[in-house]
Design a protein around this motif. Structure first.
Motif, PDB file in Angstrom:
ATOM      1  N   LYS A  55       0.807  -1.229   0.000  1.00  0.00           N
ATOM      2  CA  LYS A  55       0.000   0.000   0.000  1.00  0.00           C
ATOM      3  C   LYS A  55       0.834   1.271   0.000  1.00  0.00           C
ATOM      4  CE  LYS A  55      -0.774   0.015   5.037  1.00  0.00           C
ATOM      5  NZ  LYS A  55      -1.814  -0.026   6.093  1.00  0.00           N
ATOM      6  N   GLU A  56       2.126   1.162   0.328  1.00  0.00           N
ATOM      7  CA  GLU A  56       2.978   2.344   0.313  1.00  0.00           C
ATOM      8  C   GLU A  56       3.964   2.332  -0.850  1.00  0.00           C
ATOM      9  OE1 GLU A  56       4.876   2.674   4.080  1.00  0.00           O
ATOM     10  OE2 GLU A  56       3.015   3.096   5.178  1.00  0.00           O
ATOM     11  N   GLU A  57       4.603   1.197  -1.114  1.00  0.00           N
ATOM     12  CA  GLU A  57       5.677   1.149  -2.099  1.00  0.00           C
ATOM     13  C   GLU A  57       5.249   0.608  -3.464  1.00  0.00           C
ATOM     14  OE1 GLU A  57       8.936  -0.988  -0.447  1.00  0.00           O
ATOM     15  OE2 GLU A  57       9.238   0.422   1.212  1.00  0.00           O
ATOM     16  N   ASN A  58       4.140  -0.126  -3.523  1.00  0.00           N
ATOM     17  CA  ASN A  58       3.720  -0.698  -4.810  1.00  0.00           C
ATOM     18  C   ASN A  58       2.197  -0.837  -4.849  1.00  0.00           C
ATOM     19  OD1 ASN A  58       4.129  -1.727  -7.395  1.00  0.00           O
ATOM     20  ND2 ASN A  58       4.353  -3.829  -6.687  1.00  0.00           N
ATOM     21  N   TYR A  59       1.495   0.234  -4.622  1.00  0.00           N
ATOM     22  CA  TYR A  59       0.034   0.193  -4.534  1.00  0.00           C
ATOM     23  C   TYR A  59      -0.630   0.014  -5.901  1.00  0.00           C
ATOM     24  CZ  TYR A  59       0.368   5.110  -5.958  1.00  0.00           C
ATOM     25  OH  TYR A  59       0.652   6.272  -6.627  1.00  0.00           O
ATOM     26  N   ARG A  60       0.116   0.155  -6.983  1.00  0.00           N
ATOM     27  CA  ARG A  60      -0.473   0.016  -8.317  1.00  0.00           C
ATOM     28  C   ARG A  60      -0.621  -1.450  -8.755  1.00  0.00           C
ATOM     29  NH1 ARG A  60       2.702   4.701  -8.814  1.00  0.00           N
ATOM     30  NH2 ARG A  60       1.529   6.539  -9.517  1.00  0.00           N
ATOM     31  N   ASN A  61       0.076  -2.375  -8.088  1.00  0.00           N
ATOM     32  CA  ASN A  61      -0.058  -3.782  -8.463  1.00  0.00           C
ATOM     33  C   ASN A  61      -1.286  -4.389  -7.789  1.00  0.00           C
ATOM     34  OD1 ASN A  61       0.150  -6.427  -9.212  1.00  0.00           O
ATOM     35  ND2 ASN A  61       2.164  -6.789  -8.335  1.00  0.00           N
ATOM     36  N   VAL A  62      -2.440  -4.180  -8.409  1.00  0.00           N
ATOM     37  CA  VAL A  62      -3.686  -4.718  -7.859  1.00  0.00           C
ATOM     38  C   VAL A  62      -3.907  -6.169  -8.278  1.00  0.00           C
ATOM     39  CG1 VAL A  62      -4.795  -2.463  -7.732  1.00  0.00           C
ATOM     40  CG2 VAL A  62      -4.987  -3.814  -9.837  1.00  0.00           C
ATOM     41  N   ALA A  63      -2.988  -6.722  -9.067  1.00  0.00           N
ATOM     42  CA  ALA A  63      -3.134  -8.110  -9.536  1.00  0.00           C
ATOM     43  C   ALA A  63      -2.751  -9.115  -8.465  1.00  0.00           C
ATOM     44  CB  ALA A  63      -2.295  -8.333 -10.792  1.00  0.00           C
ATOM     45  N   PHE A  64      -1.654  -8.841  -7.743  1.00  0.00           N
ATOM     46  CA  PHE A  64      -1.119  -9.795  -6.767  1.00  0.00           C
ATOM     47  C   PHE A  64      -1.076  -9.151  -5.385  1.00  0.00           C
ATOM     48  CE2 PHE A  64       1.659 -10.795 -10.659  1.00  0.00           C
ATOM     49  CZ  PHE A  64       0.660 -11.583 -11.231  1.00  0.00           C
ATOM     50  N   GLY A  65      -1.997  -9.543  -4.519  1.00  0.00           N
ATOM     51  CA  GLY A  65      -2.043  -8.981  -3.182  1.00  0.00           C
ATOM     52  C   GLY A  65      -1.158  -9.689  -2.186  1.00  0.00           C
ATOM     53  N   SER A  66      -0.461 -10.752  -2.613  1.00  0.00           N
ATOM     54  CA  SER A  66       0.401 -11.511  -1.707  1.00  0.00           C
ATOM     55  C   SER A  66       1.633 -11.991  -2.466  1.00  0.00           C
ATOM     56  CB  SER A  66      -0.351 -12.708  -1.116  1.00  0.00           C
ATOM     57  OG  SER A  66      -0.825 -13.560  -2.141  1.00  0.00           O
ATOM     58  N   LYS A  67       2.647 -12.365  -1.711  1.00  0.00           N
ATOM     59  CA  LYS A  67       3.890 -12.856  -2.301  1.00  0.00           C
ATOM     60  C   LYS A  67       3.709 -14.243  -2.908  1.00  0.00           C
ATOM     61  CE  LYS A  67       8.447 -12.732  -2.936  1.00  0.00           C
ATOM     62  NZ  LYS A  67       9.122 -11.732  -3.804  1.00  0.00           N
ATOM     63  N   VAL A  68       2.977 -15.112  -2.216  1.00  0.00           N
ATOM     64  CA  VAL A  68       2.753 -16.483  -2.670  1.00  0.00           C
ATOM     65  C   VAL A  68       1.424 -16.551  -3.428  1.00  0.00           C
ATOM     66  CG1 VAL A  68       2.498 -18.895  -1.983  1.00  0.00           C
ATOM     67  CG2 VAL A  68       4.074 -17.393  -0.733  1.00  0.00           C
ATOM     68  N   LEU A  69       1.464 -17.134  -4.608  1.00  0.00           N
ATOM     69  CA  LEU A  69       0.292 -17.226  -5.471  1.00  0.00           C
ATOM     70  C   LEU A  69       0.043 -18.661  -5.887  1.00  0.00           C
ATOM     71  CD1 LEU A  69       1.310 -14.347  -7.924  1.00  0.00           C
ATOM     72  CD2 LEU A  69      -0.207 -14.122  -5.955  1.00  0.00           C
ATOM     73  N   SER A  70      -1.189 -18.919  -6.282  1.00  0.00           N
ATOM     74  CA  SER A  70      -1.501 -20.165  -6.976  1.00  0.00           C
ATOM     75  C   SER A  70      -1.336 -19.910  -8.471  1.00  0.00           C
ATOM     76  CB  SER A  70      -2.942 -20.581  -6.674  1.00  0.00           C
ATOM     77  OG  SER A  70      -3.339 -21.659  -7.496  1.00  0.00           O
ATOM     78  N   SER A  71      -0.863 -20.924  -9.202  1.00  0.00           N
ATOM     79  CA  SER A  71      -0.672 -20.750 -10.636  1.00  0.00           C
ATOM     80  C   SER A  71      -1.078 -22.018 -11.381  1.00  0.00           C
ATOM     81  CB  SER A  71       0.784 -20.405 -10.962  1.00  0.00           C
ATOM     82  OG  SER A  71       0.954 -20.145 -12.349  1.00  0.00           O
ATOM     83  N   THR A  72      -1.712 -21.803 -12.512  1.00  0.00           N
ATOM     84  CA  THR A  72      -2.117 -22.887 -13.398  1.00  0.00           C
ATOM     85  C   THR A  72      -1.620 -22.568 -14.798  1.00  0.00           C
ATOM     86  OG1 THR A  72      -4.142 -23.226 -12.119  1.00  0.00           O
ATOM     87  CG2 THR A  72      -4.083 -24.185 -14.314  1.00  0.00           C
ATOM     88  N   TYR A  73      -1.139 -23.593 -15.523  1.00  0.00           N
ATOM     89  CA  TYR A  73      -0.818 -23.331 -16.919  1.00  0.00           C
ATOM     90  C   TYR A  73      -1.262 -24.476 -17.809  1.00  0.00           C
ATOM     91  CZ  TYR A  73       3.542 -26.149 -17.590  1.00  0.00           C
ATOM     92  OH  TYR A  73       4.477 -27.151 -17.742  1.00  0.00           O
ATOM     93  N   LEU A  74      -1.686 -24.096 -19.009  1.00  0.00           N
ATOM     94  CA  LEU A  74      -2.073 -25.038 -20.049  1.00  0.00           C
ATOM     95  C   LEU A  74      -1.142 -24.836 -21.229  1.00  0.00           C
ATOM     96  CD1 LEU A  74      -5.964 -24.518 -20.033  1.00  0.00           C
ATOM     97  CD2 LEU A  74      -4.657 -26.225 -18.761  1.00  0.00           C
TER      98      LEU A  74
END
Length: 366
Positions: free
Chosen positions: A127-146
């Motif tokens: 919210k202070e240093e990178n508030y424009r990245n609304v895509a990833f709210g956390s460091k760890v993500l789930s990912s799927t690829y086809l």
């Protein structure tokens, strides 16, 4: 990017050289380049270039020693490591690891890969240093690829080529806001290298059939996890879901399901309170019930002791409007006993393209 190329090529060389004995496995390395899908207007400022990256995979072949391998036309399974540069200063690079299956069609020239794993976001929301990245709210993500590839093996000795389309998805399942997620649609081209000198023969069982007969079975499932509403900094809360459903096997690969869910979603308590104050036009007084209940139909695809579950549901008890009355669930189920009674499940629940929660559960099939 040049350093990443060197690292991946060195890793590929190490893996190849380590396999001195004949093996029924291979490695492949693919480069991808493409576009970010504009599935949400809130991410337009994050689409500033064409994402690119690499996928390095190790694959174990099957040759029909087990019945399911023949039923699915001898698929491969393995692990993948991916690196993606989003070409955007607010998102940076993502690194991910997956487990995957490869399925083959048209005389094994067409390969469909389905991978599921976890990713580390290079520049998650702050919210202070990178508030424009609304895509990833956390460091760890789930990912799927086809990955859908035309593939040829052993064109030159043990070296082959492959190329086609890939879809790569990142999301944290709304465990923490914001979470608009990112979908990349890319072209890929790569090489594959067989770690065996001679290709073993595929086993064929005469008279093998997909027919299967079993009475209706009943399932009880408890699911839980933590999630957050779309309101940033509204807090993470645990949720609890109790499910009961009947399933009917229609063949060795598939079963159909019909059941009900009861949701205890604690994040809705805070959301109801917040909405009653911030949006009085919605007509909420803050005392509305946070519980929901729905019915669903589903399908289960059996692959060895794992299965892929997809369900579509409708809320019958729906005291407040949150993302609509229809919901979807997709996940992986693993049977923990030989008789396939006790099982664990991990799934994502969503409303259309908006994820609500990552569910982890345990169940029993009577």
């Amino acid at each position: 990017m040049q350093r990443v190329v060197v690292i991946l090529l060195v890793a590929l060389s190490v893996v190849c050289n380590a396999q001195e004995k004949p093996s029924s496995s291979y490695v492949d390395l693919s480069y991808f380049y493409g576009n970010i899908s504009r599935h949400n207007n809130d991410i337009l400022h994050l689409i500033t270039g064409h994402p690119e990256g690499f996928i390095l995979s190790w694959n174990k072949k099957t040759y029909g020693n087990k019945e399911w391998e023949q039923l699915y036309n001898y698929p491969d399974y393995g692990v993948s490591l991916s690196f993606q540069d989003f070409k955007n200063e607010y998102m940076g690079d993502n690194l991910a690891i997956y487990g995957h299956y490869n399925f083959y069609f048209f005389n094994r020239n067409l390969m469909l890969r389905i991978g599921q794993g976890i990713a580390l976001a290079g520049k998650p929301y702050d919210k202070e240093e990178n508030y424009r990245n609304v895509a990833f709210g956390s460091k760890v993500l789930s990912s799927t690829y086809l990955m859908l590839n035309y593939k040829k093996e052993r064109i030159f000795n043990r070296l082959g080529v492959q190329g086609g389309l890939s879809l790569i998805h990142y999301s944290n399942g709304n465990t923490k806001a914001p979470n608009t997620s990112i979908n990349s649609i890319t072209l890929n081209i790569g090489i594959n290298y067989q770690l065996e000198t001679i290709e073993p023969e595929y086993k064929v069982t005469e008279g093998l059939t997909n027919r299967f007969n079993e009475p209706v079975r009943y399932n009880f499932v408890f699911r839980t996890g933590v999630n957050q509403s779309d309101v940033i900094d509204s807090g993470q809360f645990p949720f609890y879901i109790f499910s009961f459903y009947a399933d009917k096997r229609i063949n060795k690969k598939s079963a159909i399901q019909l059941g009900t869910d009861v949701f205890y979603s604690n994040f809705l308590k805070e959301y109801i309170k917040y909405s009653s104050i911030a949006y009085p036009e919605r007509g909420l007084d803050g005392t509305e019930d946070y519980k929901r209940a729905g019915i669903f139909v589903g399908h289960e695809l059996f692959i060895n002791r794992l299965s892929v579950v997809t369900q579509a549901g409708y809320y019958l008890y729906y005291p407040i409007d949150y993302e609509g009355r229809m919901y979807l669930r997709g996940g992986v189920k693993g049977y923990l006993t030989k008789k396939k009674k006790l099982f664990a499940v991990v799934a994502v629940k969503a409303h259309a393209a908006q994820a609500e929660a990552v569910e982890v559960g345990i169940g029993y099939r009577l």
